[in-house]
Design an enzyme around this catalytic site. Sequence first.
Site, PDB file in Angstrom:
ATOM      1  N   LYS A  13       0.828  -1.218   0.000  1.00 50.39           N
ATOM      2  CA  LYS A  13       0.000   0.000   0.000  1.00 50.39           C
ATOM      3  C   LYS A  13       0.858   1.263   0.000  1.00 50.39           C
ATOM      4  CE  LYS A  13      -2.122  -0.562   3.973  1.00 50.39           C
ATOM      5  NZ  LYS A  13      -1.479  -1.787   4.446  1.00 50.39           N
ATOM      6  N   ARG A  88      -9.121   1.738   9.110  1.00 46.51           N
ATOM      7  CA  ARG A  88      -8.767   0.348   9.419  1.00 46.51           C
ATOM      8  C   ARG A  88      -9.850  -0.337  10.243  1.00 46.51           C
ATOM      9  NH1 ARG A  88      -2.753   1.137   9.092  1.00 46.51           N
ATOM     10  NH2 ARG A  88      -1.757  -0.871   9.327  1.00 46.51           N
ATOM     11  N   ARG A 127      11.559  -5.908   4.691  1.00 45.11           N
ATOM     12  CA  ARG A 127      11.302  -4.464   4.567  1.00 45.11           C
ATOM     13  C   ARG A 127      12.189  -3.635   5.492  1.00 45.11           C
ATOM     14  NH1 ARG A 127       5.334  -2.129   5.190  1.00 45.11           N
ATOM     15  NH2 ARG A 127       5.482  -2.889   7.315  1.00 45.11           N
ATOM     16  N   ARG A 160      11.580  -1.743  10.941  1.00 45.62           N
ATOM     17  CA  ARG A 160      10.557  -1.319  11.908  1.00 45.62           C
ATOM     18  C   ARG A 160      10.431  -2.349  13.026  1.00 45.62           C
ATOM     19  NH1 ARG A 160       5.324   0.238   8.357  1.00 45.62           N
ATOM     20  NH2 ARG A 160       4.381  -0.738  10.176  1.00 45.62           N
ATOM     21  N   ARG A 171      -0.213  -8.116  13.937  1.00 47.64           N
ATOM     22  CA  ARG A 171      -0.770  -7.164  12.968  1.00 47.64           C
ATOM     23  C   ARG A 171      -1.650  -7.876  11.950  1.00 47.64           C
ATOM     24  NH1 ARG A 171       4.274  -4.865  10.677  1.00 47.64           N
ATOM     25  NH2 ARG A 171       3.016  -3.453   9.447  1.00 47.64           N
TER      26      ARG A 171
HETATM   27  P1  AMP Z   1       1.294   0.906   9.042  1.00 50.21           P
HETATM   28  O1  AMP Z   1       2.530   1.706   8.805  1.00 50.21           O
HETATM   29  O2  AMP Z   1       0.150   1.359   8.201  1.00 50.21           O
HETATM   30  O3  AMP Z   1       1.528  -0.577   8.973  1.00 50.21           O
HETATM   31  O4  AMP Z   1       0.842   1.219  10.573  1.00 50.21           O
HETATM   32  C1  AMP Z   1       1.704   0.954  11.648  1.00 50.21           C
HETATM   33  C2  AMP Z   1       0.920   0.932  12.943  1.00 50.21           C
HETATM   34  O5  AMP Z   1       0.322   2.219  13.169  1.00 50.21           O
HETATM   35  C3  AMP Z   1      -0.242  -0.044  13.002  1.00 50.21           C
HETATM   36  O6  AMP Z   1       0.181  -1.365  13.321  1.00 50.21           O
HETATM   37  C4  AMP Z   1      -1.087   0.577  14.126  1.00 50.21           C
HETATM   38  O7  AMP Z   1      -0.502   0.349  15.398  1.00 50.21           O
HETATM   39  C5  AMP Z   1      -0.945   2.056  13.807  1.00 50.21           C
HETATM   40  N1  AMP Z   1      -1.989   2.508  12.852  1.00 50.21           N
HETATM   41  C6  AMP Z   1      -1.786   2.929  11.567  1.00 50.21           C
HETATM   42  N2  AMP Z   1      -2.944   3.263  10.994  1.00 50.21           N
HETATM   43  C7  AMP Z   1      -3.918   3.054  11.918  1.00 50.21           C
HETATM   44  C8  AMP Z   1      -5.326   3.203  11.909  1.00 50.21           C
HETATM   45  N3  AMP Z   1      -6.001   3.630  10.831  1.00 50.21           N
HETATM   46  N4  AMP Z   1      -5.986   2.888  13.058  1.00 50.21           N
HETATM   47  C9  AMP Z   1      -5.341   2.488  14.152  1.00 50.21           C
HETATM   48  N5  AMP Z   1      -4.015   2.284  14.225  1.00 50.21           N
HETATM   49  C10 AMP Z   1      -3.292   2.580  13.121  1.00 50.21           C
END
Ligand code: AMP
Length: 221
Positions: A13, A88, A127, A160, A171
């Site tokens: 994404k 989400r 990654r 990360r 996740r």
């Molecule tokens: P990502 O980089 O999109 O994988 O997001 C990393 C982390 O940020 C996720 O595992 C959540 O802990 C938090 N996060 C990101 N987007 C959201 C969202 N829309 N709602 C809640 N937590 C989020």
Amino acid sequence: MYIIFLGAPGAGKGTQAANVARELNLAHVATGDLFRQAMEAETELGTQVGAHVARGTLVPDELTIRVVLERLAAPDCARGVILDGFPRTQAQAKALDRALAEQFKSIDRVIYIKITEAELLRRLSQRWVCRNCQAPYNIVNSPSESEGKCDKCGGELYQRPDDTPQAVKKRLEVYFSETAPLIDYYTAAGKLVEIDGEGGIDKVSRRIMAVIREESRARRA
Ligand code: AMP
């Protein structure tokens, strides 16, 4: 134009949303990036979200919705936005629909990038991201030109903490229970387009741009 990128962690994404945003000159709003930047800068938001991000659980809806709606009110979002990693949950999707409806706007398209679980796990373990600008790299398929440094800004690359096997497992569980139901939500709204996320970055980009060009043509007609 408001376009949402939906898909499991590791589906691509972030890379694809950034490409489309650049191509269409739209703002790229990635909640994960917003949260990680706040954590790096040790702001109050960073403290509030840190434990959730590290564990791979979701930041509470109320806080996430507030952060995103504030970001969407910024001037660079006026022409439209590519949303990446938001919504989400159903509560987030409904809050977004309501907020846009108040401004007589709505989501145009939801790009759902679909890949197999085996491919997700492989990509997440390879990654690395830039500590400064969050650009993602795959250390096997698309490494940076100079090892350990971001090609875009020269920032340090790091893995990360939520890409560890334990956090990834969490996740994915969260994705399947909380986020995957949004596929039905946006299908019912007639907004969802499924894109095959397997293959190289360019191949997937071409599939996505074909859908978006079609959308632009339909809007102009
Ligand atoms: P990502 O980089 O999109 O994988 O997001 C990393 C982390 O940020 C996720 O595992 C959540 O802990 C938090 N996060 C990101 N987007 C959201 C969202 N829309 N709602 C809640 N937590 C989020």
